[in-house]
Motif scaffolding. Structure first.
Motif, PDB file in Angstrom:
ATOM      1  N   VAL A  23     -13.669   9.392  -9.818  1.00  0.00           N
ATOM      2  CA  VAL A  23     -12.283   9.405 -10.285  1.00  0.00           C
ATOM      3  C   VAL A  23     -11.536  10.603  -9.690  1.00  0.00           C
ATOM      4  O   VAL A  23     -12.012  11.730  -9.751  1.00  0.00           O
ATOM      5  CB  VAL A  23     -12.221   9.475 -11.826  1.00  0.00           C
ATOM      6  N   GLU A  24     -10.399  10.342  -9.091  1.00  0.00           N
ATOM      7  CA  GLU A  24      -9.539  11.422  -8.584  1.00  0.00           C
ATOM      8  C   GLU A  24      -8.513  11.799  -9.648  1.00  0.00           C
ATOM      9  O   GLU A  24      -8.499  12.915 -10.121  1.00  0.00           O
ATOM     10  CB  GLU A  24      -8.800  10.955  -7.324  1.00  0.00           C
ATOM     11  N   VAL A  25      -7.666  10.835  -9.979  1.00  0.00           N
ATOM     12  CA  VAL A  25      -6.699  11.044 -11.061  1.00  0.00           C
ATOM     13  C   VAL A  25      -6.553   9.739 -11.812  1.00  0.00           C
ATOM     14  O   VAL A  25      -6.847   8.664 -11.274  1.00  0.00           O
ATOM     15  CB  VAL A  25      -5.290  11.439 -10.552  1.00  0.00           C
ATOM     16  N   SER A  26      -6.103   9.823 -13.032  1.00  0.00           N
ATOM     17  CA  SER A  26      -5.796   8.587 -13.745  1.00  0.00           C
ATOM     18  C   SER A  26      -4.396   8.688 -14.322  1.00  0.00           C
ATOM     19  O   SER A  26      -3.974   9.751 -14.770  1.00  0.00           O
ATOM     20  CB  SER A  26      -6.830   8.333 -14.845  1.00  0.00           C
ATOM     21  N   GLU A  27      -3.664   7.580 -14.218  1.00  0.00           N
ATOM     22  CA  GLU A  27      -2.285   7.562 -14.714  1.00  0.00           C
ATOM     23  C   GLU A  27      -2.207   6.622 -15.891  1.00  0.00           C
ATOM     24  O   GLU A  27      -2.479   5.429 -15.751  1.00  0.00           O
ATOM     25  CB  GLU A  27      -1.334   7.041 -13.615  1.00  0.00           C
ATOM     26  N   LEU A  28      -1.777   7.151 -17.002  1.00  0.00           N
ATOM     27  CA  LEU A  28      -1.635   6.305 -18.187  1.00  0.00           C
ATOM     28  C   LEU A  28      -0.255   5.664 -18.156  1.00  0.00           C
ATOM     29  O   LEU A  28       0.756   6.350 -18.072  1.00  0.00           O
ATOM     30  CB  LEU A  28      -1.811   7.172 -19.446  1.00  0.00           C
ATOM     31  N   MET A  29      -0.239   4.323 -18.171  1.00  0.00           N
ATOM     32  CA  MET A  29       1.047   3.633 -18.067  1.00  0.00           C
ATOM     33  C   MET A  29       1.471   3.077 -19.415  1.00  0.00           C
ATOM     34  O   MET A  29       2.358   2.260 -19.510  1.00  0.00           O
ATOM     35  CB  MET A  29       0.974   2.475 -17.067  1.00  0.00           C
ATOM     36  N   GLY A  30       0.765   3.462 -20.481  1.00  0.00           N
ATOM     37  CA  GLY A  30       1.078   2.911 -21.793  1.00  0.00           C
ATOM     38  C   GLY A  30       0.071   1.844 -22.155  1.00  0.00           C
ATOM     39  O   GLY A  30      -0.985   2.144 -22.689  1.00  0.00           O
ATOM     40  N   SER A  31       0.381   0.610 -21.786  1.00  0.00           N
ATOM     41  CA  SER A  31      -0.520  -0.477 -22.159  1.00  0.00           C
ATOM     42  C   SER A  31      -1.719  -0.547 -21.224  1.00  0.00           C
ATOM     43  O   SER A  31      -2.721  -1.161 -21.522  1.00  0.00           O
ATOM     44  CB  SER A  31       0.231  -1.804 -22.139  1.00  0.00           C
ATOM     45  N   SER A  32      -1.605   0.060 -20.055  1.00  0.00           N
ATOM     46  CA  SER A  32      -2.735   0.019 -19.126  1.00  0.00           C
ATOM     47  C   SER A  32      -2.917   1.400 -18.513  1.00  0.00           C
ATOM     48  O   SER A  32      -2.109   2.303 -18.722  1.00  0.00           O
ATOM     49  CB  SER A  32      -2.486  -1.011 -18.032  1.00  0.00           C
ATOM     50  N   MET A  33      -3.998   1.530 -17.725  1.00  0.00           N
ATOM     51  CA  MET A  33      -4.222   2.788 -17.058  1.00  0.00           C
ATOM     52  C   MET A  33      -4.579   2.522 -15.611  1.00  0.00           C
ATOM     53  O   MET A  33      -5.382   1.643 -15.304  1.00  0.00           O
ATOM     54  CB  MET A  33      -5.342   3.563 -17.748  1.00  0.00           C
TER      55      MET A  33
END
Lengths: 392, 289, 310
Positions: free
Chosen positions: A329-339
């Protein structure tokens, strides 16, 4: 009733003397022409373009800038000369017909409203030129203004309007003419994201109201997918694929289409296509996926041999597993309902995975190792050299 | 801290001194520019006797009298001259501006063989002094009986490279090709598009060039003086030169000043109203460095 | 499918040609053809002597030879007049450029913040719009023997007798130079201001931070960056200066008093033309053409090298 047929249409821009000299010297002129083919006649902006557009169909030409989509549209409009090939509208050859006699209307990227005329006069201009009766013009203009909700702005000058309102006027100017073919050249690209979504929905509504043939050019794949009955994907003057949004999404013809359609982009991994017990499977470090029956049949029909391939899987089709294709994993972006999780795979390539299950969200801190696999029906295999989808 | 405030006080004091010097220079230049015109206005209000009597900066009361005298002078028909000048200047301004815009549009909006050549040709001829053609032009006019024909002073304006260049630059800045294409799709023919769609968009540039070409023609002395020989056709600059060559010592000097005032007045009035636009227009047409 | 073979292409090219046609037709009729006739005439003897017309007879280069033949006093007129023209131009142009450069810097300085710029610009540009012949006539009346200037001088007791400004070369040339200066320095100021404002402001800020004082900033940053437009301004001014006519013509009533020391090239041309001596006027025009041609070539070259550097 307006069927548009493009038969072997080509656009060749003759090279100027300077460019020819440069070419003779062997210097690259790429900064100007991109990857367009250069022949003795000049730079080929559009290559033998064949398309049969049915009456009332909504066709979207999509591709990156410089792919020839706008040039194609402008050739249909008559604003650009057709170098080779035939253009028919309703079985009539249009190559030499002036734009005004093609019974088309066009919406331009920068609206191209006449700045010194009121909204009303902008919309009435083409009708006045046809010497239409004043009362009739008035009825048509007001009707179109009503449809687009711009009645209250009819006396204003374009300067006094917002971007979205100007766009409506530009569309209004086109619809008052009741054209056989409605051409739109990146009509939404000058609007902000929110307004663009809103206008996209309005174009869909408009289409139901005025029910005519649409040819729509955009560089935005979302617009293409949501608006088009069929999509024409172009690159460097060549058509890459023609199909319904579902077709091009599910069965991209090549790596370019696979990467262009869908967001985030499809993941491309280095793998191997093997035959296991007479069945096609893709072998990746850590996992082997036997392909679905449908894909088996298509590959068998093409008599595809075992080979090194590029394996494509869309981010939304990646599944977590205990032991499989390994990524960091480099980065993770939380988009609300998904990631959206950005990874580096074992070959050092970037990947994106979309997770929808909230339970999984907190597992993916930077540096975590995760294992992935894929269901048999969503894996695409592409030839490493030709970049073609091996199913095709 | 202390040295800082001292330094900043010093800097402010320096700046103030520089500013005062600058304003003094500006004041001197302003006086230099306006003084002769101020004298002109003062002297046009004074009678011949007063003018002989001595110098003053205070206006007198003979303005109307001088105006009537100048207006009704038998040898120099200034009202007729102003009318002639106005006619020539207005028509040549319209000619020069319209056709320069048309030429610039032809080169801006269309692709044709020789377009680059045409553009560079016009730029090149911009620097040829008009006097070089004068000899041949005057000869032709005499040969074909075209002297005293205003068309010979108006029509050459159709080929005005400087106005062309200004229009071309303006079009590059404000005229997107999409507008032209929209008009094509809307069913407008090319000539109609130019007159009804393009020209209205060029209004600011047209206005500036109308003023410049009008003023240039109004002030033009060289060619008219060679071509206009009939006294009833003469323009204002020719009359001014006539005034100079007359034995002016016999003249009523108040009237002489009034003639000069009348010669420059129309342009001064236009300038007083539109100087902002005119000054803006000076720069936007020049070659960018 | 119906096929119309006759017209396969949409092209607007012809409209471009139609639109530029009037310009070129007018240019050929009113400029190019007269220019050619002018040059052609330069090789002919063609003048009017009283009521008889002499020529046109081909005389080869004789007109040019006579232009460059010294007269009884040993002066070659055309060289003298070219010299007069250039000298008077320089006398006006040096203050014109220096003052214009100063004003342009004053007006654009963000530290000085000059107020009333609109007013000053309007004032200094105004003489450019004034009819040159009327302006010249005004100067003539102001400086004449009975004019206000002499009245002031006498009233103040600065001189014993009337000063005849028109009997001295230095004062007539001075007046011409002054008028040219007044008519053109405003225009030059505005052009140079545009040039300075075209320079990226951050350059000045960077120079300021680097510790340059105002003078250093001017000589090291502003002037080099302003060079292209300065060169353009100077050379176009020079071409304009060579065509100097209205002011000296009206001021000296066409005689170039005193003793033809203020006679310019175009006044010379005008004398031949009003005498209908087309041979000699043609020859003078050719000289004028050659001189401006050389200057224009220099302009183009300097502009081109600068645009290549950029």
């Amino acid at each position: 009733m307006a069927r548009v047929i493009l038969k072997d249409i080509k656009k060749i821009y003759p090279m100027s003397g300077d460019q020819k000299k440069k070419k003779a010297k062997g210097k690259k002129t790429e900064h100007k022409t991109g990857n367009l083919q250069i022949t003795d006649k000049g730079v080929v902006a559009v290559q033998a373009f064949n398309l049969d557009i049915a009456d009332k169909e909504f066709i979207v030409l999509v591709g990156p800038s410089g792919c020839g989509k706008s040039t194609t549209l402008r050739m249909i409009a008559g604003l650009e000369d057709i170098s080779e090939g035939d253009l028919y509208i309703d079985d009539e050859l249009m190559n030499g017909v002036a734009p005004k006699d093609r019974d088309i209307a066009m919406v331009f990227q920068n609206y191209a409203l006449y700045p010194h005329m009121s909204v009303y006069d902008n919309m009435a201009f083409s009708l006045k030129l046809k010497h239409m009766d004043k009362k009739e013009i008035d009825v048509k203009v007001r009707e179109a203004a009503e449809i687009l909700g711009i009645t209250e702005y009819l006396d204003r000058k374009p300067k006094a309007l917002s971007g979205g309102q100007r766009q409506r006027v530009a569309i209004g100017r086109a619809i008052v003419r009741n054209p056989k073919v409605f051409l739109m050249d990146e009509p939404l690209s000058n609007l902000d994201a929110k307004l663009r979504n809103q206008m996209r929905a309005e174009i869909l509504k408009l289409r139901q109201k005025i029910n005519t043939t649409f040819i729509y050019v955009t560089h935005d794949q979302t617009e293409a997918m949501t608006l088009g009955d069929r999509i024409v994907i172009m690159k460097d003057g060549y058509i890459q694929q023609i199909g319904t949004p579902q077709q091009v999404f599910d069965h991209p013809a090549n790596l370019f289409v696979a990467g262009f359609i869908g967001s985030p982009q499809m993941n491309m991994m280095d793998g191997r296509l093997i035959k296991k017990d007479g069945k096609y499977a893709v072998e990746l470090p850590g996992t082997t996926v036997v392909l679905s029956e449908e894909k088996q049949a298509r590959l068998a029909a093409n008599d595809v041999a075992e080979q090194e391939v590029i394996v494509g899987v869309r981010p939304e089709h990646v599944i977590l597993t205990d032991s499989g294709y390994r990524g960091t994993v480099e980065v993770s972006e939380l988009m609300g309902s998904s990631m959206h999780v950005h990874l580096t795979d074992v070959h050092g390539k970037d990947m994106v995975v979309i997770l929808n299950d909230k339970k999984d969200f907190d597992k993916f801190t930077t540096g975590a190792q995760i294992d992935l696999t894929f269901t048999p029906d969503v894996v695409h295999v592409f030839d490493r050299t030709t970049q073609k989808n091996l199913e095709w | 801290m202390n040295t800082n405030t001292v330094n900043s006080k010093k800097a402010i004091a320096q700046l103030t001194i520089v500013r005062i010097i600058v304003y003094i220079i500006l004041a001197i230049l302003t006086i230099l520019c306006l003084f002769s015109f101020y004298m002109l206005i003062i002297n046009s209000t004074r009678s011949n006797g007063e003018l002989q009597g001595g110098f003053t900066l205070i206006p007198s009361t003979h303005f109307i009298q001088n105006l009537v005298n100048a207006w009704n002078d038998s040898s120099i028909n200034i009202p007729r001259g102003m009318l002639n000048s106005f006619l020539i200047a207005a028509l040549s301004a319209i000619c020069a501006t319209y056709f320069s815009a048309l030429t610039a549009y032809g080169i801006h909006a269309y692709n044709f063989r020789g377009k680059k050549f045409a553009y560079w040709f016009i730029l090149a001829i911009m620097v040829i002094p008009s006097q070089v053609a004068a000899s041949g032009f005057v000869q032709i006019c005499y040969k074909f009986g075209l002297t005293n024909n205003y068309l010979m002073l108006i029509l050459p304006g159709i080929a005005s490279p400087v106005v062309f260049f200004y229009m071309k630059q303006y079009m590059e800045a404000v005229l997107p090709m999409e507008i032209v294409e929209a008009a094509r799709v809307d069913g407008s023919n090319e000539f109609f598009t130019f007159n009804r769609v393009i020209l209205p968009m060029l209004k600011p540039a047209l206005a500036v060039q109308l003023i410049f070409t009008f003023v240039a023609s109004w002030n033009n002395y060289f060619l008219p003086s060679l071509l206009l020989t009939k006294s009833e056709l003469k323009t204002v600059p020719i009359m001014i030169a006539q005034l100079r060559s007359a034995d002016y010592s016999k003249f009523d000097m108040g009237k002489v000043y009034m003639f000069i005032l009348l010669a420059i007045l129309p342009v001064v009035i236009v300038y007083l109203i539109l100087n902002r636009n005119i000054i803006k227009g000076v720069t936007s047409g020049s070659v960018k460095g | 499918m119906k096929e119309k073979k006759e017209k396969r292409h949409v092209s607007y090219a012809k409209w471009g040609l139609i639109f530029i046609a009037p310009f070129f037709i007018a240019y050929i009729i009113f400029s190019l053809a007269p220019q050619i006739i002018t040059i052609y005439n330069a090789f002919f003897e063609n003048y009017r002597s009283g009521l008889t017309i002499v020529g046109p007879n081909f005389v080869g280069l004789r007109n040019f030879v006579s232009l460059f033949t010294p007269d009884a006093n040993g002066t070659i007129d055309i060289l003298k007049y070219t010299g007069n023209t250039l000298l008077m131009w320089v006398e006006g142009a040096i203050p014109q450029i220096v003052i214009a450069l100063l004003l342009a810097i004053f007006f654009t300085s963000y530290r000085l913040k000059i107020k009333g710029q609109g007013f000053f610009k309007a004032v200094i540009y105004m003489p450019n719009m004034i009819m040159a012949s009327a302006f010249s006539m005004l100067f003539f009346t102001l400086f004449s023997n009975v004019g206000p200037v002499n009245q002031v001088i006498q009233a103040m007791g600065w001189a014993d007798a009337t000063i005849d400004f028109f009997s001295m070369t230095v004062t007539v040339r001075g007046m011409i130079a002054l008028m040219n200066f007044l008519m053109w320095f405003g225009n030059t100021t505005i052009l140079l201001m545009a040039g300075i404002m075209g320079i990226d402001q951050s350059m000045f800020e960077a120079a300021n931070i680097d510790g340059a004082n105002s003078l250093q900033t001017f000589f090291r940053v502003t002037l080099p960056l302003l060079k292209p437009i300065l060169v353009y301004t100077i050379i176009t001014a020079m071409i304009g200066g060579l065509q100097m006519f209205d002011v000296p013509q009206v001021l000296t009533n066409g005689f170039g008093v005193p003793n033809r020391t203020t006679m310019t090239l175009v006044m010379y041309l005008n004398n031949f033309l009003s005498g209908k001596n087309y041979g000699m006027s043609g020859a003078v025009s050719v000289i004028l053409f050659i001189v401006t041609g050389i200057l224009s070539l220099i302009t183009f070259r300097s502009l081109r090298t600068q645009s290549e550097e950029a």
